[in-house]
Design an enzyme around this catalytic site. Structure first.
Site, PDB file in Angstrom:
ATOM      1  CG  ASP A 259      27.017 -10.234  16.486  1.00  0.00           C
ATOM      2  OD1 ASP A 259      26.860  -9.139  17.048  1.00  0.00           O
ATOM      3  OD2 ASP A 259      26.258 -10.660  15.591  1.00  0.00           O
TER       4      ASP A 259
ATOM      5  CG  ASP B 167      17.818  -7.007  18.254  1.00  0.00           C
ATOM      6  OD1 ASP B 167      18.688  -6.597  17.472  1.00  0.00           O
ATOM      7  OD2 ASP B 167      18.039  -7.243  19.458  1.00  0.00           O
TER       8      ASP B 167
END
Lengths: 201, 266
Positions: free
Chosen positions: B130, B11
């Protein structure tokens, strides 16, 4: 340093193929011009894309690629580039290079397609391209179609995904692999090193 | 035989790898180029790079960073974050990525999945979902019995900040039908907790669609990987904290899985 031409069909990612061929000691050019192809020590047909579209892009180069192959120098097709070595494909209309006898079939529907991920090979007919590789060698595959060869002798290695298919094909100076050697870690680099060594001979 | 894949995830925010818990409290984890190279050499089966800055003005910097990471890799490379148009995909592919991951942009414009897949192939389109458990009653949702009670799985967008009211199961199905090649499924409840993957969530999705599913969120030890492969039938498992902070080596996880009879690439 030997010169390798990567034939560009202007669709997929050739960055990694370029990178990997440089790593194994080639001078790399991305080409679609006849005279440049004829000057090369080796030619690579890269992967990714659609058979119909790629065979259209390849059509104007068919004669020059034939001349090139008849000179005895090495040709390596990867993924879609391998499928283009055959005459036709169930993926779409269009003629491949017809350099190895066979056709390209779609995986049957009882397996997830595309066949995506790392799979191993079984050596069927050894040649120098397979030097140092074994049944424990894993390669990265992404494809929904696979080649079905007429002559078993042209199958250098096979892989099982639902059914057994030819994952490396070799006929004299013409080679192809259904996986992406440039994405297959150390094993993929080993195959490309073998290709580089065969080119220098 | 096709093996189960282990995928480290970077990330990336302002040029650095970061990682938080439940998508928050981010802390620094290192340089993306160095980490990418290290994981590739350790035997990672793929690498995922998610730009979580994703602001337009920094686009050029991110593309350059993608190229720098790609140069060090000889494994498949997925890049996500800030991709809103077909042209963004082309730019990322030309700089060394093999697949692109779409999240918020695909929810807002599902047709984008079809456009990208038609142009570059479905193998290029990874839909990142998500999801968070929702225990409150709601119509037209597929409820699943879990140890904690009956719940459905709600899709969140904008980096896990915004609930959408959409059921993750129906979205995964729709994405697959529109041309997605893979689903990257992250449990917000488990993200960064190292308590293990959300098995119920993963199982619900792998049972509902016929494209590969990458499970993500919660990996903390080798056993978690075993469960997500054997119990939840995931095709791949993605993790970040366990690799970045615990320095948990990939070969150790793979050796454990192999001993337990899971096919892995060693």
């Amino acid at each position: 340093m030997p010169l390798v031409s990567i034939i560009d069909y202007k669709v997929g990612n050739i960055f990694s193929m370029e990178n990997a061929l440089k790593k194994v000691g080639f001078r790399v050019e991305v080409n679609s011009e006849s005279d440049k192809i004829l000057q090369s020590d080796a030619v690579v047909l890269p992967g990714v894309g659609n058979f119909r579209v790629a065979s259209q892009k390849l059509a104007p180069l068919k004669i020059v690629l034939n001349d090139y192959v008849h000179s005895g120098r090495l040709l390596l097709g990867s993924c879609l580039g391998m499928q283009l070595l055959f005459q036709n494909s169930e993926e779409g209309v269009g003629e491949g290079l017809n350099l190895i006898e066979g056709c390209v079939k779609k995986f049957n529907s009882n397996v997830k397609t595309p066949h995506m991920g790392w799979n191993n090979i079984k050596i069927e007919n050894y040649n120098e391209l397979l030097d140092g590789l074994s049944e424990n060698s894993y390669f990265y595959f992404v494809h929904s179609y696979y080649p079905l060869l007429k002559n078993g002798d042209d199958v250098a290695a096979s892989t099982i995904y639902g059914e057994k298919f030819a994952s490396i094909v070799s006929k004299n100076n013409i080679h192809g692999c259904q996986f992406h050697p440039e994405k297959s870690g150390k094993t993929g680099l080993r195959l490309l090193e073998n290709f580089a060594r065969m080119t220098r001979k | 035989m096709l093996v189960k894949r282990i995928i480290p995830c970077l990330d990336v925010k302002n040029g650095r790898v970061v990682k938080g818990t439940h998508f928050q409290q981010l802390r620094d984890a290192g340089n993306p180029v160095e980490l990418g190279k290290k994981y590739s050499e350790e035997g990672a089966d793929e690498l995922v790079f998610l730009d979580i800055t994703a602001s337009n003005e920094k686009r050029k910097t991110i593309v350059k960073l993608v190229k720098d990471v790609a140069t060090e890799l000889d494994i498949p490379f997925t890049v996500g974050g800030g991709i809103n148009h077909v042209e963004d995909v082309r730019e990322i592919l030309l700089n060394g990525a093999d697949k692109t991951s779409l999240n918020t942009a695909a929810i807002k414009n599902p047709e984008l999945i079809t456009e990208i897949s038609a142009r570059f192939g479905s193998q290029c389109v990874v839909i990142a979902i998500d999801a968070k458990r929702n225990y409150s009653s709601s119509k037209n949702k597929k409820f699943v019995q879990t140890l904690e009670g009956k719940c459905w799985f709600e899709v969140y967008i904008m980096g896990g900040q915004q609930p959408t009211g959409i059921d993750a199961l129906s979205w995964a199905n729709k994405a697959a039908n529109l041309g997605a090649g893979e689903i990257l499924l992250t449990s917000i409840d488990r993200d960064g907790t190292k308590k293990g993957f959300d098995i119920e969530l993963t199982k619900a999705i792998t049972g509902a669609i016929n494209i590969p599913v990458i499970a993500s969120g919660g990996a903390g030890e080798s056993e978690h990987f075993l469960h997500v492969f054997t119990d939840a039938k995931a095709d791949a498992a993605l993790a970040a904290s366990v690799f970045h902070y615990q320095n948990y080596p990939i070969p150790k996880i793979k050796q454990y899985l192999k001993e337990k009879g899971v096919n892995v690439r060693i």
